[in-house]
Design an enzyme around this catalytic site. Structure first.
Site, mmCIF file in Angstrom:
data_model
loop_
_atom_site.group_PDB
_atom_site.id
_atom_site.type_symbol
_atom_site.label_atom_id
_atom_site.label_comp_id
_atom_site.label_asym_id
_atom_site.label_seq_id
_atom_site.Cartn_x
_atom_site.Cartn_y
_atom_site.Cartn_z
ATOM 1 N N ARG A 153 0.862 -1.182 0.000
ATOM 2 C CA ARG A 153 0.000 0.000 0.000
ATOM 3 C C ARG A 153 0.901 1.235 0.000
ATOM 4 N NH1 ARG A 153 -2.086 -3.544 3.943
ATOM 5 N NH2 ARG A 153 -4.195 -4.312 3.484
ATOM 6 N N LYS A 177 -1.836 -2.647 7.964
ATOM 7 C CA LYS A 177 -2.988 -2.140 8.713
ATOM 8 C C LYS A 177 -3.056 -2.793 10.085
ATOM 9 C CE LYS A 177 -6.160 -0.742 5.032
ATOM 10 N NZ LYS A 177 -7.478 -0.948 4.434
ATOM 11 N N HIS A 247 -2.435 2.755 -6.174
ATOM 12 C CA HIS A 247 -3.222 1.549 -5.903
ATOM 13 C C HIS A 247 -3.391 0.693 -7.161
ATOM 14 C CE1 HIS A 247 -4.992 -0.125 -2.333
ATOM 15 N NE2 HIS A 247 -6.007 -0.595 -3.026
ATOM 16 N N ARG A 250 -0.691 -1.782 -7.124
ATOM 17 C CA ARG A 250 -0.993 -2.875 -6.178
ATOM 18 C C ARG A 250 -1.947 -3.872 -6.847
ATOM 19 N NH1 ARG A 250 -1.494 -4.383 -0.619
ATOM 20 N NH2 ARG A 250 -3.637 -4.728 0.077
ATOM 21 N N TYR A 282 -9.433 -10.341 -7.517
ATOM 22 C CA TYR A 282 -8.335 -10.489 -8.481
ATOM 23 C C TYR A 282 -8.465 -11.736 -9.353
ATOM 24 C CZ TYR A 282 -6.379 -6.718 -5.814
ATOM 25 O OH TYR A 282 -6.203 -5.504 -5.194
#
Length: 301
Positions: A153, A177, A247, A250, A282
């Site tokens: 991230r 996170k 992003h 990513r 994905y």
């Protein structure tokens, strides 16, 4: 904001910071959503006490957000923030009943992740390899290499310290996170690029920062700097992309892994997702490739 609500909000934010160990960015998001809700209460209900807040009052706020054409995804985040807030108030005995029980979040239309295809990614990397004549273009190369090689991230990458790169074991330790640590393997080529950058840092700056990536002034890279740099190069090299942000890289990392047969649970771990559901987006391109193979190869297709 009504004085009456300041203490419960601050208590909740402290709980997120010290017990849940949420990042500053996440806590600020919670605070903004709660401030917005309590500003609504102050203007529409004259600063009603916490115990008197009902689901119909919360619903009226949600309706106002929808009338203001706030996106469903943003509304759902605000509802989630309120759920957590009132759950905490219930837990600490401030209220006896949560007003969130009958609140239904608006449906969010599923958007497939934007990513750069493999051929364009290759061309993009080649272009960046030949354009490192100044510190900014060197940073562009580092951002693209590390985003694509690790799937980190933006917040994780700009806070990455040199000590988190383990040269002997060829991996990077990432603090994600909720301060959850994960390990991402990297290739020898990526390690070489990182080491070259570190050496350049020591030549250019007298006291190099412990943060890996720095600006032209030797200060730690910040989010807007990285965002604008990635946006610029994606705009130049991948013009057809709907979105142009860190992003996207990513998403590119994860999509290319799944397209090439990577186990979904492994991709989940690499991305630092809490659940497999978040990683399943994905598989979209893999399914499209299977459809294409089927159409070309099946005699009845």
């Amino acid at each position: 904001m009504p004085v009456l609500t300041q203490s419960p909000i601050q208590s909740f934010l402290d709980y997120l910071k010290f017990e849940k160990r949420y990042s500053r960015h996440t806590i600020v998001s919670y605070q903004n959503d709660l401030d917005q809700f309590f500003s609504f209460l102050a203007s529409q209900y004259d600063g009603i006490p916490l115990k008197s807040i009902t689901h119909s009052i919360v619903r009226s706020w949600v309706v106002e957000l929808m009338e203001d054409e706030i996106q469903a995804k943003s509304i759902n985040r605000k509802i989630s923030a309120l759920r957590s807030f009132f759950k905490y108030q219930l837990k600490t005995g401030v209220i006896e009943k949560t007003p969130m029980s009958n609140i239904i979040a608006p449906k969010v239309s599923k958007r497939l992740p934007t990513f750069v295809n493999e051929q364009d990614t290759k061309q993009l990397m080649e272009a960046l390899n030949t354009a490192t004549e100044d510190w900014k273009s060197l940073n562009a190369k580092m951002l693209f290499v590390l985003f694509y090689a690790t799937g980190m991230r933006l917040s994780e990458l700009i806070n990455l310290k040199e000590t988190q790169v383990d040269k002997s074991k060829s991996y990077i330790k990432v603090l994600g996170k909720g301060n959850k640590e994960r390990v991402i393997p990297i290739t020898k080529d990526v390690l070489t690029i990182i080491e070259d950058y570190r050496q350049q840092k020591r030549k250019v700056f007298e006291e190099p920062a412990e943060i890996l990536l720095v600006t032209e002034k030797g200060k730690p890279l910040y989010a807007k700097y990285a965002y604008l740099l990635v946006k610029k190069y994606l705009g130049e090299q991948a013009k057809n992309l709907e979105k142009k942000s860190p992003h996207v890289l990513r998403h590119t990392f994860a999509t290319h892994l799944t397209n090439n047969g990577a186990d979904l649970n492994a991709v989940k771990e690499l991305l630092g997702h809490a659940s497999l559901a978040a990683t399943q987006i994905y598989t979209h391109n893999t399914i499209e490739k299977l459809k294409d193979v089927y159409k070309k190869a099946h005699p009845k297709a």
